[in-house]
Scaffold this motif. Structure first.
Motif, short mmCIF file in Angstrom:
data_model
loop_
_atom_site.label_atom_id
_atom_site.label_comp_id
_atom_site.label_asym_id
_atom_site.label_seq_id
_atom_site.Cartn_x
_atom_site.Cartn_y
_atom_site.Cartn_z
N GLY A 1 0.21 13.82 2.96
CA GLY A 1 -1.21 14.00 2.72
C GLY A 1 -1.81 12.75 2.12
N PRO A 2 -3.15 12.65 2.10
CA PRO A 2 -3.82 11.41 1.69
C PRO A 2 -4.13 11.32 0.19
CG PRO A 2 -5.43 12.92 2.58
CD PRO A 2 -4.09 13.61 2.69
N GLN A 3 -3.64 12.27 -0.62
CA GLN A 3 -3.93 12.26 -2.04
C GLN A 3 -2.63 12.25 -2.86
OE1 GLN A 3 -7.09 12.09 -3.10
NE2 GLN A 3 -7.94 12.32 -1.03
N PHE A 4 -2.74 11.72 -4.09
CA PHE A 4 -1.60 11.76 -5.00
C PHE A 4 -1.06 13.18 -5.15
CE2 PHE A 4 -2.18 7.65 -7.48
CZ PHE A 4 -0.92 7.18 -7.16
N ALA A 5 -1.99 14.11 -5.25
CA ALA A 5 -1.58 15.51 -5.48
C ALA A 5 -0.72 16.05 -4.35
CB ALA A 5 -2.82 16.37 -5.67
N GLN B 1 4.76 -3.57 -12.36
CA GLN B 1 3.47 -2.97 -12.00
C GLN B 1 3.63 -1.51 -11.61
OE1 GLN B 1 0.70 -5.56 -9.58
NE2 GLN B 1 2.57 -6.76 -9.36
N HIS B 2 4.67 -1.21 -10.87
CA HIS B 2 4.91 0.16 -10.45
C HIS B 2 5.12 1.06 -11.66
CE1 HIS B 2 7.08 3.61 -8.77
NE2 HIS B 2 6.52 3.31 -7.60
N GLN B 3 5.91 0.60 -12.61
CA GLN B 3 6.19 1.41 -13.80
C GLN B 3 4.92 1.66 -14.60
OE1 GLN B 3 6.32 1.10 -17.31
NE2 GLN B 3 7.31 3.11 -17.46
N ARG B 4 4.04 0.66 -14.64
CA ARG B 4 2.79 0.79 -15.39
C ARG B 4 1.81 1.71 -14.67
NH1 ARG B 4 -1.82 -2.05 -14.82
NH2 ARG B 4 -0.76 -3.64 -13.56
N LEU B 5 1.72 1.60 -13.35
CA LEU B 5 0.72 2.35 -12.60
C LEU B 5 1.18 3.75 -12.22
CD1 LEU B 5 -0.44 -0.52 -10.23
CD2 LEU B 5 -1.75 0.43 -12.10
N ARG C 1 0.84 -1.19 0.00
CA ARG C 1 0.00 0.00 0.00
C ARG C 1 0.88 1.24 0.00
NH1 ARG C 1 -5.09 -0.26 2.34
NH2 ARG C 1 -5.21 1.94 1.77
N LEU C 2 0.40 2.28 -0.67
CA LEU C 2 1.11 3.55 -0.69
C LEU C 2 0.69 4.39 0.51
CD1 LEU C 2 3.03 5.49 -2.14
CD2 LEU C 2 1.08 6.31 -3.49
N VAL C 3 1.67 4.79 1.31
CA VAL C 3 1.42 5.65 2.46
C VAL C 3 2.25 6.93 2.32
CG1 VAL C 3 0.82 3.79 4.05
CG2 VAL C 3 3.21 4.51 3.82
N ALA D 1 -4.62 5.83 -4.60
CA ALA D 1 -3.52 5.02 -5.12
C ALA D 1 -3.95 3.56 -5.22
CB ALA D 1 -2.30 5.12 -4.20
N PRO D 2 -3.55 2.89 -6.28
CA PRO D 2 -3.85 1.46 -6.39
C PRO D 2 -2.93 0.66 -5.46
CG PRO D 2 -2.45 2.12 -8.21
CD PRO D 2 -2.78 3.39 -7.44
N GLY D 3 -3.38 -0.51 -5.04
CA GLY D 3 -2.49 -1.43 -4.36
C GLY D 3 -1.68 -2.20 -5.39
N ILE D 4 -0.55 -2.72 -4.98
CA ILE D 4 0.27 -3.55 -5.86
C ILE D 4 0.42 -4.91 -5.21
CG2 ILE D 4 2.56 -3.88 -6.88
CD1 ILE D 4 2.82 -0.91 -7.19
N ALA D 5 0.04 -5.95 -5.95
CA ALA D 5 0.09 -7.31 -5.43
C ALA D 5 1.39 -7.99 -5.84
CB ALA D 5 -1.10 -8.11 -5.93
N GLN D 6 1.91 -8.82 -4.97
CA GLN D 6 3.12 -9.59 -5.25
C GLN D 6 2.81 -11.07 -5.01
OE1 GLN D 6 6.54 -9.05 -6.26
NE2 GLN D 6 6.24 -11.27 -6.31
N THR D 7 2.94 -11.88 -6.06
CA THR D 7 2.72 -13.31 -5.94
C THR D 7 3.86 -13.95 -5.15
OG1 THR D 7 1.57 -13.33 -8.06
CG2 THR D 7 2.33 -15.45 -7.22
#
Length: 282
Positions: A171-175, A194-198, A165-167, A248-254
């Protein structure tokens, strides 16, 4: 047949260079050449063809290679289990991806010992590439990792996933995020893709790190924003004044388990993999 002949042969298969193999094994080139000459004499065939273009396996060398890998694995495993087991009936060496170990190692090892109370366990924290190499050589029996490495004689299973998760302390927004204060996690090849794509705008951050707990330490000390494991993100939010970045989207790791092909059906490996899989079910 000397074990050092096999080790030198397999290193030479990787490097295709007598000079590089000598450097990697801490030997002289003449020692490497002497070992290969002795091995070829014992096998009765030329195993390598040397030319200006480099060193290449002959047809006999290609035939011998998988048997050499098996001999190395059996020899290493025989020595390790004989020395490590002591008075126990079973000795198991388990490799764990560093990011997975922190919150789970206690529960996993407790379950391992409940399953096999008479066994001796050695737990190694490492990264995927090295664990694959150790499995191939017989230095590990089982590994839990992020990135399967396509090596011969290894068997991989997908057993679940963790999420990042992005913390942010900004502040709580991308901006709210200042790119100069973004810490980029580089946890695995899959995570980076995934990070590069998102979030391509943050892919060239001035600070990056390959371990979630280390990113937590950097964020705690420096502030800023970054992806960390969900449990660690929750801790930063609850105890250190960070906020989840809501848009922010979550990023999953298998997560994968890996064993040598010889052990893919063994009772001990299957029981341990089952324990690990069950702890990852949401």
């Amino acid at each position: 047949m000397q074990p050092e002949w096999i080790e030198t042969f397999l290193d030479l298969v990787e490097t295709r260079s007598f000079n590089q193999t000598a450097d990697r094994l801490g030997l002289t080139q003449s020692t490497v050449s002497a070992r290969m000459a002795a091995l070829e004499k014992r096998v009765g065939r030329r195993l390598f063809r040397r030319s200006r273009a480099g060193t290449a396996l002959t047809t006999a060398g290609l035939t011998f290679e998988p048997h050499a890998r098996e001999m190395r694995h059996l020899w290493t495993e025989a020595l390790r289990t004989t020395l490590a087991a002591g008075n126990t009936a079973l000795a198991m060496r388990v490799g764990l991806q560093i990011d997975l170990a922190g919150p789970r190692i206690g529960a996993w090892v407790t379950s391992f010992r409940e399953l096999f109370p008479e066994a001796a366990f050695y737990i190694e924290l490492d990264y995927s590439t090295q664990m694959c190499t150790d499995l191939l050589a017989g230095n590990l029996d089982l590994a839990v990792m992020f990135t399967p490495r396509p090596l011969p004689d290894l068997h991989f299973e997908s057993i679940g996933e963790v999420r990042y998760r992005l913390v942010s302390s900004l502040g709580p927004q991308f901006a709210d995020i200042d790119p100069a204060r973004y810490i980029r996690g580089a946890y695995s090849a899959a995570f980076s893709r995934q990070h590069q794509r998102l979030l391509p705008q943050y892919d060239q951050a001035p600070l990056s790190c390959g371990q979630s707990s280390a990113v937590v330490g950097l964020l705690t000390a420096l502030g800023g924003a970054g992806f960390v494991l969900e449990d660690e993100a929750r801790m930063l939010v609850e105890n250190h004044g960070f906020a989840h970045v809501k848009d922010a989207p979550g990023i999953a790791q298998t997560i994968y388990t890996a064993v040598h092909l010889r052990h893919r059906h063994s009772h001990a490996s299957r029981r341990l993999i089952s324990v690990i899989r069950n702890t990852l079910v949401p």
